[in-house]
Design an enzyme around this catalytic site. Sequence first.
Site, short mmCIF file in Angstrom:
data_model
loop_
_atom_site.label_atom_id
_atom_site.label_comp_id
_atom_site.label_asym_id
_atom_site.label_seq_id
_atom_site.Cartn_x
_atom_site.Cartn_y
_atom_site.Cartn_z
N ASP A 27 0.83 -1.22 0.00
CA ASP A 27 0.00 0.00 0.00
C ASP A 27 0.86 1.27 0.00
O ASP A 27 2.00 1.25 0.48
CB ASP A 27 -0.92 -0.03 1.23
CG ASP A 27 -2.06 0.97 1.10
OD1 ASP A 27 -2.35 1.42 -0.03
OD2 ASP A 27 -2.67 1.31 2.14
N ASN A 75 -11.06 -2.57 -5.26
CA ASN A 75 -10.30 -1.60 -6.07
C ASN A 75 -11.00 -1.27 -7.39
O ASN A 75 -10.64 -0.29 -8.06
CB ASN A 75 -8.87 -2.09 -6.33
CG ASN A 75 -7.97 -2.00 -5.11
OD1 ASN A 75 -7.06 -2.82 -4.93
ND2 ASN A 75 -8.19 -1.01 -4.25
C1 IPE Z 1 -5.46 -2.68 -0.13
O1 IPE Z 1 -5.14 -1.36 -0.25
C2 IPE Z 1 -5.44 -3.36 -1.47
C3 IPE Z 1 -4.14 -3.51 -2.11
C4 IPE Z 1 -2.99 -3.13 -1.61
C5 IPE Z 1 -4.16 -4.14 -3.41
P1 IPE Z 1 -6.24 -0.21 -0.45
O2 IPE Z 1 -5.49 1.06 -0.58
O3 IPE Z 1 -7.17 -0.59 -1.54
O4 IPE Z 1 -7.03 -0.27 0.92
P2 IPE Z 1 -7.87 0.87 1.67
O5 IPE Z 1 -8.83 1.42 0.68
O6 IPE Z 1 -6.88 1.89 2.12
O7 IPE Z 1 -8.51 0.18 2.82
C1 IPE Z 2 -1.68 0.26 -3.26
O1 IPE Z 2 -1.44 1.63 -3.35
C2 IPE Z 2 -1.89 -0.38 -4.60
C3 IPE Z 2 -3.26 -0.78 -4.89
C4 IPE Z 2 -4.26 -0.67 -4.09
C5 IPE Z 2 -3.50 -1.33 -6.20
P1 IPE Z 2 -2.62 2.68 -3.35
O2 IPE Z 2 -3.00 2.99 -4.74
O3 IPE Z 2 -3.73 2.23 -2.48
O4 IPE Z 2 -1.88 3.93 -2.71
P2 IPE Z 2 -2.50 4.94 -1.64
O5 IPE Z 2 -2.95 4.12 -0.48
O6 IPE Z 2 -3.62 5.66 -2.31
O7 IPE Z 2 -1.36 5.84 -1.31
MG MG Z 3 -4.08 2.42 -0.49
#
Ligand code: IPE
Ligand code: IPE
Ligand code: MG
Length: 246
Positions: A27, A75
Amino acid sequence: MSDPRPTPVPGSLERERIPHHVAIVMDGNGRWAQRRGLARTEGHGAGEVALVDVTYGALSLGVTALTVYAFSTENWRRPIDEVRYLMNFNKGLLERRQNELHEQGVRITFSGRKSWRVPKSVMKRMDEAKELTKHNTTMTLNIAFNYGGRAEIVDAVQQLVRDQVPANKIDEKTIRTRLYHPELPDPDLVIRTSGEFRISNFLLWEMAYSELVFTEVLWPDFRREDLFEAIEEYQRRERRFGGVDT
Ligand code: IPE
Ligand code: IPE
Ligand code: MG
C-alpha cells in the site's frame, strides 16, 4: 537474470525461525506519487522494483511462500483510468518478469476471483505464468489479484454446496480445502506498508493467527531490508495460538 542487488542477510536474524509464509499489503503507491507531484499510476509503476527486490530478499531467506496483495475486489471502485492502468500494469509485470522468476525457481500462483471482471488478455497472461512455473519448488509467489477475503469465503461455501457436502460434515478443514490455495500454509507474518492499520479484506480466513507488522514505508520505497526488519520484529513476538506458555 540473477539478483541485481545481492544483499547479505543480517546476522541478527535467526535462521531457524524464518516465517514460512509472508503476506504483504503493498500500500501507499498513490501517496508516493502524489508527494512527488506525479500521477497516482506512476506510484504503481514504481512498485515493481519493490516487488522484485522483496522477492529476492524472501528467496535469500528461504521463505517458502510470499503472497502479495496487488488488486482487491474493492479496487474496482477506483477511477476507470486507474483500474485500466492496474490491469495493464499487472499483465506487463508478468510479461517482463515471469522468465526471471522462473529461472529463480519461483512458482507463480494467483488468489482471487477468476474471470469476474478481469479482462481476458490479463487472464491469459496469468494462466501462462502459472503454467510456465507450475513445477518450480523454491518459493511460491502468490499474487492476490481481484482478491477479497470475503469473496474467497463465499466462493469456498459455494463450492461446498456444489460438492453436496452435508451440513454436519462442514468443518474448518472442509472449508479450508476449498479456499484458493489450500496447499499454502497460513501466513506467519502479514506486513502492511504506508502506515495504515487495517486489513482491507486481505486473507481473512488465513490470517487468524498471523503476526501483523505495520510500517510507515510507502510500498515503492520498500526493499528487502524492510522485509528483514519486519521479520526481526516477528521474531521478537511470542506466538501462543490461544494457549499458554509452559
Ligand atoms: C489494499 O489497499 C489493497 C491492495 C494493496 C491491493 P487499499 O489502498 O485498496 O485499501 P484501503 O482502501 O486503504 O482500505
Ligand atoms: C496500493 O497503493 C496499490 C493498490 C491498491 C492497487 P494505493 O494505490 O492504495 O496507494 P494509496 O494508499 O492511495 O497511497
Ligand atoms: Mg491504499
